[in-house]
Design an enzyme around this catalytic site. Structure first.
Site: not given
Lengths: 247, 247
Positions: A53, A111
């Site tokens: 994103d 992540y």
């Protein structure tokens, strides 16, 4: 025709995310494709392991592209890093079998999310962490992580609407490490839904601050209702660390 | 009237350095003074422990200012960090005796300099280190540091012209630590001349890369000729870490 796998690092702060947009050149994919196209003289499309994103960083994004270019890989690497903006760096290039596909063949990802846990902000961490001034109970957050680990329908922890596509994912490991004022969370799993890490993070912060009980994780799994989970924390603390492929 | 000591952290990347300029508002001192003046309603001047150059960072710059304000220190800290740009943070405020002077009373400083020692650049270190792609011999650099430590006339390692002001300084310690691709140099001494750390760094890099012998340090001390030393490395790798005062 060669199939080339690339490892990419980027500071996502100035970009609208990974995926190319027709109306903006502020995307990572767009920047890299433009330079590869200039370098090879033919239009190049790259396939990323997944989108990141707007504002999200990457230390080990993986992509692949096909080209007839006979340029040596060291020259290619030099060319790319000379012409790319300094906040996007190609770390490595390697030839892979023709069938390799950075998205379809990805079997897992890690992540990380960084919290600056202090009432006073940090001039150096401001773009690479999310400031959370309140005390956080790491034991309680670890308790909640035990509930998150495993195979679950994570729709309640995503920005997705219910659809026919599966929203079941497996989280293999969540680690929480404190170093000074930084608390670093790492999430490893077979895949993550849109905004899933950031919504899980918002939920863990609620639990760590004592405004939500860790048992509530089960309630969110049961209902699948997004609004029961915590807030979506800001993108600037999120890093795509690694993408895994089978040998 | 209160005398207040402040500890300041800043990312110097966007600034023309510490010292206020009449023709630019892009200085750290200027930014802080403007906000203190707004906060107290009377013109405030702050005294820094020393100037830092354009682009140089600080983790522990010290300054002091005098004010009649009766505002609580926690409120002052909140006010300052709310109105300062995010790349300047006041970490701490404390009342000190009236005679305390951040520059005259400083008895020592620690600076650090960070090298990104890899042929591939780093998207995250680009603003906080200097990329040096060649192999560096840490033992040879340590040998050179042994020669730099102690009390010497450092005029050859500074951008100063000969003048009546003493250019003799004492370096107490230089540490070289490698962590992954980062090599971090820390310099502690009673004071540093203009550009001294950056010129010493350029010289150490020449020695580490094998293009200068460590014995040449003695030659530069003897001659005091700036052009015999290494290049002035860029400011973005330099951090003012700490300023020392006697109790």
């Amino acid at each position: 025709m060669k199939n080339i796998k690339m490892k990419i690092e980027y500071d996502g702060g100035r970009y609208l995310g990974w995926q190319r947009l027709s109306n903006s050149d502020k995307t990572i994919q767009g920047k890299i494709e433009n330079i590869l196209t200039n370098m090879t003289g033919t239009k190049v499309e790259i396939i990323g392991s997944g989108r990141t994103d707007s504002g999200t960083h990457a230390k080990g994004q993986i992509a692949n592209f096909k080209t007839d270019s006979t340029m040596a890989f060291t020259d290619m690497l030099d060319y790319l890093n000379r012409y790319l903006p300094q906040d996007i760096v190609v770390k490595k290039l390697e030839e892979v079998p023709e069938r390799f596909h950075a998205r379809y063949n990805a079997v897992g990802k890690t992540y990380s999310y960084r919290i600056w846990n202090n009432t006073i902000p940090s001039a150096f961490e401001r773009n690479y962490s999310y400031q959370y001034p309140d005390k956080l109970d790491i034991d309680k957050m670890n308790e909640a992580c035990e509930k998150l680990i495993g195979t679950h329908d994570f729709i309640g922890f995503s920005s997705l609407k219910k659809s026919k596509k599966s929203t079941v994912r497996t989280i293999d490991e969540i680690k929480i490490q404190r170093e000074g004022n930084i608390i670093r969370f790492t999430f490893t799993g077979n895949g993550f839904l849109h905004k899933m890490v950031r919504i899980i993070m918002g939920t863990l912060l609620d639990i760590g601050a004592g405004v939500m009980e860790s048992e509530y994780i089960d309630t969110i799994f049961k209902s699948g209702v997004r609004s029961q989970a915590g807030e979506t924390v800001p993108a600037q603390g999120l890093f795509l660390e690694e993408v895994y492929y089978t040998k």
